[in-house]
Design a protein around this motif. Structure first.
Motif, PDB file in Angstrom:
ATOM      1  N   LYS A  52       0.832  -1.209   0.000  1.00 49.74           N
ATOM      2  CA  LYS A  52       0.000   0.000   0.000  1.00 49.74           C
ATOM      3  C   LYS A  52       0.864   1.256   0.000  1.00 49.74           C
ATOM      4  O   LYS A  52       0.561   2.218  -0.704  1.00 49.74           O
ATOM      5  CB  LYS A  52      -0.947   0.013   1.199  1.00 49.74           C
ATOM      6  N   ARG A  53       1.937   1.259   0.783  1.00 49.51           N
ATOM      7  CA  ARG A  53       2.854   2.409   0.794  1.00 49.51           C
ATOM      8  C   ARG A  53       3.447   2.626  -0.590  1.00 49.51           C
ATOM      9  O   ARG A  53       3.532   3.748  -1.073  1.00 49.51           O
ATOM     10  CB  ARG A  53       3.979   2.197   1.805  1.00 49.51           C
ATOM     11  N   ARG A  88       0.731   4.034  -2.867  1.00 47.49           N
ATOM     12  CA  ARG A  88       0.450   5.440  -2.553  1.00 47.49           C
ATOM     13  C   ARG A  88       1.509   6.342  -3.169  1.00 47.49           C
ATOM     14  O   ARG A  88       1.198   7.401  -3.715  1.00 47.49           O
ATOM     15  CB  ARG A  88       0.394   5.656  -1.037  1.00 47.49           C
ATOM     16  N   HIS A  91       0.880   9.193  -6.233  1.00 48.47           N
ATOM     17  CA  HIS A  91       1.026  10.589  -5.817  1.00 48.47           C
ATOM     18  C   HIS A  91       0.941  11.566  -6.991  1.00 48.47           C
ATOM     19  O   HIS A  91       0.277  12.592  -6.905  1.00 48.47           O
ATOM     20  CB  HIS A  91       2.345  10.784  -5.062  1.00 48.47           C
ATOM     21  N   LYS A 120      -6.959   7.252  -9.661  1.00 46.12           N
ATOM     22  CA  LYS A 120      -7.547   8.101  -8.630  1.00 46.12           C
ATOM     23  C   LYS A 120      -8.951   8.483  -9.075  1.00 46.12           C
ATOM     24  O   LYS A 120      -9.199   8.714 -10.250  1.00 46.12           O
ATOM     25  CB  LYS A 120      -6.738   9.381  -8.443  1.00 46.12           C
ATOM     26  N   VAL A 136      -6.662   1.389  -1.936  1.00 43.84           N
ATOM     27  CA  VAL A 136      -5.326   1.714  -1.447  1.00 43.84           C
ATOM     28  C   VAL A 136      -5.396   2.828  -0.413  1.00 43.84           C
ATOM     29  O   VAL A 136      -4.777   2.748   0.642  1.00 43.84           O
ATOM     30  CB  VAL A 136      -4.399   2.143  -2.615  1.00 43.84           C
ATOM     31  N   GLN A 137      -6.186   3.871  -0.725  1.00 42.13           N
ATOM     32  CA  GLN A 137      -6.197   5.037   0.148  1.00 42.13           C
ATOM     33  C   GLN A 137      -7.421   5.903  -0.119  1.00 42.13           C
ATOM     34  O   GLN A 137      -7.880   6.010  -1.251  1.00 42.13           O
ATOM     35  CB  GLN A 137      -4.930   5.858  -0.113  1.00 42.13           C
ATOM     36  N   ILE A 197      -7.984   9.815   0.771  1.00 48.43           N
ATOM     37  CA  ILE A 197      -7.378  11.005   1.370  1.00 48.43           C
ATOM     38  C   ILE A 197      -8.169  12.218   0.914  1.00 48.43           C
ATOM     39  O   ILE A 197      -8.301  12.471  -0.273  1.00 48.43           O
ATOM     40  CB  ILE A 197      -5.875  11.108   1.028  1.00 48.43           C
TER      41      ILE A 197
END
Length: 97
Positions: A7-8, A11, A15, A47, A74-75, A77
């Motif tokens: 996941k890191r 991410r 970005h 995204k 994944v995220q 935000i």
């Protein structure tokens, strides 16, 4: 299921990406899920932005998109969701183990 390390990595990869889909007043529907699934097959990592006009909670939108397209969340935000799904034909992203 993705590990924390994967996941890191994803991410960091996501970005620099711009959102290619927007969830608005219409919310999550079958057509949107189908288009996201097709985009994931080509790109693997995308995204999605949630507009202020969307009446659904962002967590609920993220879960429905991930579940509907068979992708990994994944995220989330702010109002942006990052989704990953390994491509069957166009594998580009090599995940760390």
């Amino acid at each position: 299921m993705l590990t924390g390390k994967q996941k890191r990595f994803l991410r960091a990869e996501a970005h620099h990406l711009n959102p290619i889909f927007q969830v608005g007043k219409g919310g999550v529907n079958e057509n949107l899920i189908k288009q996201i699934d097709e985009a994931l097959e080509v790109r693997e990592l995308i995204k999605v932005s949630i507009l202020d006009t969307c009446g659904e909670e962002k967590g609920e939108v993220a879960d429905r998109l991930a579940e509907g397209s068979g992708a990994e969340l994944v995220q989330v935000i702010g109002r942006t969701i990052v989704l990953y799904k390994e491509s069957r034909e166009n594998k580009k992203i090599e995940l760390p183990s």
